[in-house]
Design a protein around this motif. Structure first.
Motif, PDB file in Angstrom:
ATOM      1  N   GLY A  75       0.846  -1.188   0.000  1.00  3.70           N
ATOM      2  CA  GLY A  75       0.000   0.000   0.000  1.00  3.70           C
ATOM      3  C   GLY A  75       0.881   1.236   0.000  1.00  3.70           C
ATOM      4  N   PRO A  76       0.311   2.429  -0.268  1.00  2.00           N
ATOM      5  CA  PRO A  76       1.093   3.664  -0.286  1.00  2.00           C
ATOM      6  C   PRO A  76       1.763   3.930   1.059  1.00  2.00           C
ATOM      7  CG  PRO A  76      -1.102   3.994  -1.217  1.00  2.00           C
ATOM      8  CD  PRO A  76      -1.112   2.647  -0.575  1.00  2.00           C
ATOM      9  N   THR A  77       2.925   4.544   1.027  1.00  3.45           N
ATOM     10  CA  THR A  77       3.662   4.850   2.261  1.00  3.45           C
ATOM     11  C   THR A  77       3.587   6.328   2.626  1.00  3.45           C
ATOM     12  OG1 THR A  77       5.719   5.184   1.018  1.00  3.45           O
ATOM     13  CG2 THR A  77       5.290   2.956   1.879  1.00  3.45           C
ATOM     14  N   GLY A  78       2.867   7.104   1.849  1.00  5.06           N
ATOM     15  CA  GLY A  78       2.746   8.530   2.144  1.00  5.06           C
ATOM     16  C   GLY A  78       3.701   9.408   1.374  1.00  5.06           C
ATOM     17  N   VAL A  79       4.591   8.807   0.585  1.00 11.29           N
ATOM     18  CA  VAL A  79       5.526   9.575  -0.242  1.00 11.29           C
ATOM     19  C   VAL A  79       4.757  10.230  -1.388  1.00 11.29           C
ATOM     20  CG1 VAL A  79       7.536   9.410  -1.773  1.00 11.29           C
ATOM     21  CG2 VAL A  79       7.447   8.051   0.325  1.00 11.29           C
ATOM     22  N   ASP A  80       5.109  11.472  -1.717  1.00 11.26           N
ATOM     23  CA  ASP A  80       4.531  12.155  -2.878  1.00 11.26           C
ATOM     24  C   ASP A  80       5.115  11.496  -4.126  1.00 11.26           C
ATOM     25  OD1 ASP A  80       3.807  13.808  -4.999  1.00 11.26           O
ATOM     26  OD2 ASP A  80       4.140  15.662  -3.881  1.00 11.26           O
ATOM     27  N   VAL A  81       4.400  10.519  -4.669  1.00 10.62           N
ATOM     28  CA  VAL A  81       4.931   9.692  -5.755  1.00 10.62           C
ATOM     29  C   VAL A  81       5.188  10.505  -7.017  1.00 10.62           C
ATOM     30  CG1 VAL A  81       4.417   7.756  -7.296  1.00 10.62           C
ATOM     31  CG2 VAL A  81       3.932   7.572  -4.857  1.00 10.62           C
ATOM     32  N   ARG A  82       4.283  11.438  -7.352  1.00 15.51           N
ATOM     33  CA  ARG A  82       4.476  12.230  -8.577  1.00 15.51           C
ATOM     34  C   ARG A  82       5.758  13.045  -8.506  1.00 15.51           C
ATOM     35  NH1 ARG A  82      -1.414  14.636 -10.474  1.00 15.51           N
ATOM     36  NH2 ARG A  82      -2.374  12.619 -10.953  1.00 15.51           N
ATOM     37  N   ALA A  83       5.991  13.699  -7.392  1.00 16.44           N
ATOM     38  CA  ALA A  83       7.210  14.497  -7.233  1.00 16.44           C
ATOM     39  C   ALA A  83       8.437  13.594  -7.255  1.00 16.44           C
ATOM     40  CB  ALA A  83       7.155  15.292  -5.933  1.00 16.44           C
ATOM     41  N   PHE A  84       8.362  12.437  -6.587  1.00 16.19           N
ATOM     42  CA  PHE A  84       9.482  11.500  -6.563  1.00 16.19           C
ATOM     43  C   PHE A  84       9.784  11.003  -7.968  1.00 16.19           C
ATOM     44  CE2 PHE A  84      11.552   7.423  -6.213  1.00 16.19           C
ATOM     45  CZ  PHE A  84      12.437   7.591  -5.160  1.00 16.19           C
ATOM     46  N   ARG A  85       8.742  10.665  -8.711  1.00 13.36           N
ATOM     47  CA  ARG A  85       8.920  10.138 -10.070  1.00 13.36           C
ATOM     48  C   ARG A  85       9.585  11.191 -10.960  1.00 13.36           C
ATOM     49  NH1 ARG A  85       3.918   7.360 -10.840  1.00 13.36           N
ATOM     50  NH2 ARG A  85       2.994   9.357 -11.385  1.00 13.36           N
ATOM     51  N   ARG A  86       9.187  12.444 -10.819  1.00 11.15           N
ATOM     52  CA  ARG A  86       9.805  13.506 -11.637  1.00 11.15           C
ATOM     53  C   ARG A  86      11.291  13.643 -11.349  1.00 11.15           C
ATOM     54  NH1 ARG A  86       5.184  16.670 -10.392  1.00 11.15           N
ATOM     55  NH2 ARG A  86       6.414  17.842  -8.893  1.00 11.15           N
ATOM     56  N   ARG A  87      11.684  13.404 -10.100  1.00 14.90           N
ATOM     57  CA  ARG A  87      13.086  13.573  -9.712  1.00 14.90           C
ATOM     58  C   ARG A  87      13.939  12.353  -9.979  1.00 14.90           C
ATOM     59  NH1 ARG A  87      10.818  14.911  -4.873  1.00 14.90           N
ATOM     60  NH2 ARG A  87      11.945  13.169  -3.895  1.00 14.90           N
ATOM     61  N   LYS A  88      13.382  11.159  -9.812  1.00 13.98           N
ATOM     62  CA  LYS A  88      14.201   9.953  -9.727  1.00 13.98           C
ATOM     63  C   LYS A  88      13.998   8.933 -10.843  1.00 13.98           C
ATOM     64  CE  LYS A  88      16.155  10.794  -5.656  1.00 13.98           C
ATOM     65  NZ  LYS A  88      17.614  10.783  -5.420  1.00 13.98           N
ATOM     66  N   ILE A  89      12.873   9.006 -11.574  1.00  9.14           N
ATOM     67  CA  ILE A  89      12.551   7.963 -12.548  1.00  9.14           C
ATOM     68  C   ILE A  89      12.396   8.562 -13.940  1.00  9.14           C
ATOM     69  CG2 ILE A  89      10.936   6.136 -13.199  1.00  9.14           C
ATOM     70  CD1 ILE A  89      10.099   5.957 -10.264  1.00  9.14           C
ATOM     71  N   GLY A  90      13.045   7.955 -14.916  1.00 12.43           N
ATOM     72  CA  GLY A  90      12.828   8.306 -16.320  1.00 12.43           C
ATOM     73  C   GLY A  90      12.105   7.155 -16.998  1.00 12.43           C
ATOM     74  N   PHE A  91      11.031   7.447 -17.719  1.00 12.46           N
ATOM     75  CA  PHE A  91      10.242   6.384 -18.373  1.00 12.46           C
ATOM     76  C   PHE A  91      10.303   6.597 -19.881  1.00 12.46           C
ATOM     77  CE2 PHE A  91       7.132   3.312 -19.273  1.00 12.46           C
ATOM     78  CZ  PHE A  91       6.786   2.624 -18.116  1.00 12.46           C
ATOM     79  N   ILE A  92      10.720   5.552 -20.607  1.00 13.18           N
ATOM     80  CA  ILE A  92      10.769   5.595 -22.067  1.00 13.18           C
ATOM     81  C   ILE A  92       9.673   4.658 -22.571  1.00 13.18           C
ATOM     82  CG2 ILE A  92      12.173   5.204 -24.125  1.00 13.18           C
ATOM     83  CD1 ILE A  92      14.639   5.406 -22.191  1.00 13.18           C
ATOM     84  N   PHE A  93       8.700   5.221 -23.261  1.00 14.76           N
ATOM     85  CA  PHE A  93       7.559   4.445 -23.709  1.00 14.76           C
ATOM     86  C   PHE A  93       7.841   3.785 -25.062  1.00 14.76           C
ATOM     87  CE2 PHE A  93       5.971   7.734 -20.898  1.00 14.76           C
ATOM     88  CZ  PHE A  93       5.104   7.037 -20.068  1.00 14.76           C
ATOM     89  N   GLN A  94       7.057   2.758 -25.367  1.00  9.47           N
ATOM     90  CA  GLN A  94       7.198   2.061 -26.647  1.00  9.47           C
ATOM     91  C   GLN A  94       6.976   3.026 -27.804  1.00  9.47           C
ATOM     92  OE1 GLN A  94       5.021  -1.622 -26.879  1.00  9.47           O
ATOM     93  NE2 GLN A  94       4.986  -1.606 -29.094  1.00  9.47           N
ATOM     94  N   GLN A  95       5.914   3.814 -27.724  1.00 11.89           N
ATOM     95  CA  GLN A  95       5.702   4.911 -28.658  1.00 11.89           C
ATOM     96  C   GLN A  95       6.295   6.153 -28.008  1.00 11.89           C
ATOM     97  OE1 GLN A  95       4.506   4.357 -31.665  1.00 11.89           O
ATOM     98  NE2 GLN A  95       4.145   2.195 -31.184  1.00 11.89           N
ATOM     99  N   HIS A  96       7.019   6.940 -28.768  1.00 13.14           N
ATOM    100  CA  HIS A  96       7.801   8.033 -28.169  1.00 13.14           C
ATOM    101  C   HIS A  96       6.976   9.051 -27.401  1.00 13.14           C
ATOM    102  CE1 HIS A  96       6.454  10.525 -31.517  1.00 13.14           C
ATOM    103  NE2 HIS A  96       6.828   9.555 -32.335  1.00 13.14           N
ATOM    104  N   ASN A  97       5.695   9.265 -27.801  1.00 12.97           N
ATOM    105  CA  ASN A  97       4.801  10.195 -27.086  1.00 12.97           C
ATOM    106  C   ASN A  97       5.363  11.609 -26.962  1.00 12.97           C
ATOM    107  OD1 ASN A  97       2.862   8.215 -26.661  1.00 12.97           O
ATOM    108  ND2 ASN A  97       3.691   7.617 -24.680  1.00 12.97           N
ATOM    109  N   LEU A  98       6.085  12.062 -27.984  1.00 15.61           N
ATOM    110  CA  LEU A  98       6.566  13.445 -27.973  1.00 15.61           C
ATOM    111  C   LEU A  98       5.407  14.389 -28.270  1.00 15.61           C
ATOM    112  CD1 LEU A  98       9.880  12.966 -30.006  1.00 15.61           C
ATOM    113  CD2 LEU A  98       9.624  13.099 -27.522  1.00 15.61           C
ATOM    114  N   ILE A  99       5.482  15.592 -27.728  1.00 12.17           N
ATOM    115  CA  ILE A  99       4.443  16.595 -27.992  1.00 12.17           C
ATOM    116  C   ILE A  99       4.670  17.127 -29.394  1.00 12.17           C
ATOM    117  CG2 ILE A  99       3.482  18.805 -27.254  1.00 12.17           C
ATOM    118  CD1 ILE A  99       4.443  18.095 -24.408  1.00 12.17           C
ATOM    119  N   PRO A 100       3.700  16.939 -30.297  1.00  8.81           N
ATOM    120  CA  PRO A 100       3.945  17.182 -31.727  1.00  8.81           C
ATOM    121  C   PRO A 100       4.236  18.627 -32.109  1.00  8.81           C
ATOM    122  CG  PRO A 100       1.619  16.712 -31.332  1.00  8.81           C
ATOM    123  CD  PRO A 100       2.341  16.406 -30.057  1.00  8.81           C
TER     124      PRO A 100
END
Length: 202
Positions: A75-100
């Motif tokens: 279950g969630p631990t109380g960490v602000d996941v969105r803020a953590f993800r922006r700082r610590k995780i890079g996600f590369i999708f199968q489709q590039h999903n660039l803003i056209p």
């Protein structure tokens, strides 16, 4: 110390007789500078695992620790996941999903600005990243004017923008031919080695 540690992470959709077990309990750890490839047939839970690790789609059970921070423990631990993800995780999708309607440089700079960088600094760092990925000469090009391999490199640049400790790549070569796909995987190996990121690629 491991950048990523997961313990008995599983994913079930639905309940009772309608339950679908998309991911059986899975445990692994990934060190800084390590590239791990997830292999398996379609439907075996590879993409589900990446979504669970990043908490884009939190798991049903399990424990997830990234860079020493426990983000999920059955279950969630109380960490602000969105803020953590922006700082610590890079996600590369199968489709590039660039803003056209944004240039290659603007697509990368946007991620830096979302994390607090000023416009000028974001543009400088974005251009530097694109140069590192060997597409600096296409910085002003819109995604539609880039080749598939170039688009994916820009997407990698976007994932690297905030210098993440963990990079998750969901079939980053699926839309590329063999030569371009090989180059993208070589780039991910280079990133793991030189930037000391932990990289997991489906």
């Amino acid at each position: 110390m491991a950048v990523l540690e997961i313990h008995n992470v599983s994913q079930t959709f639905g309940h009772g007789e309608m339950a679908v077990h998309a991911l059986k309990p899975t445990s692994l750890s990934v060190e800084a500078g390590e590239l791990v490839a997830l292999l398996g047939p379609s439907g075996s839970g590879k993409s589900t695992l990446l979504l669970a690790i990043s908490l884009i789609q939190p798991p049903t059970t399990g424990r997830i620790v990234i860079d020493g921070q426990t983000l999920y423990d059955d279950g969630p631990t109380g960490v602000d996941v969105r803020a953590f993800r922006r700082r610590k995780i890079g996600f590369i999708f199968q489709q590039h999903n660039l803003i056209p309607f944004l240039s290659a440089q603007e697509n990368v700079a946007l991620m830096l600005q979302l994390n607090g960088a000023g416009g000028r600094e974001a543009a400088r760092r974005a251009k530097e990243l694109l140069g590192y990925l060997e597409v600096g000469h296409r910085a002003d090009s819109l995604p539609a004017n880039l080749s598939g391999g170039e688009q994916q490199r820009v997407a990698i640049g976007r994932a690297l923008a905030n210098d993440p400790t963990l990079i998750l790549a969901d079939e980053p070569t699926a839309a590329l031919d063999t030569d371009r796909g090989t180059k993208v995987m070589a780039m991910l190996r280079k990133i793991a080695r030189e930037r000391r990121s932990a990289v997991i690629a489906v």
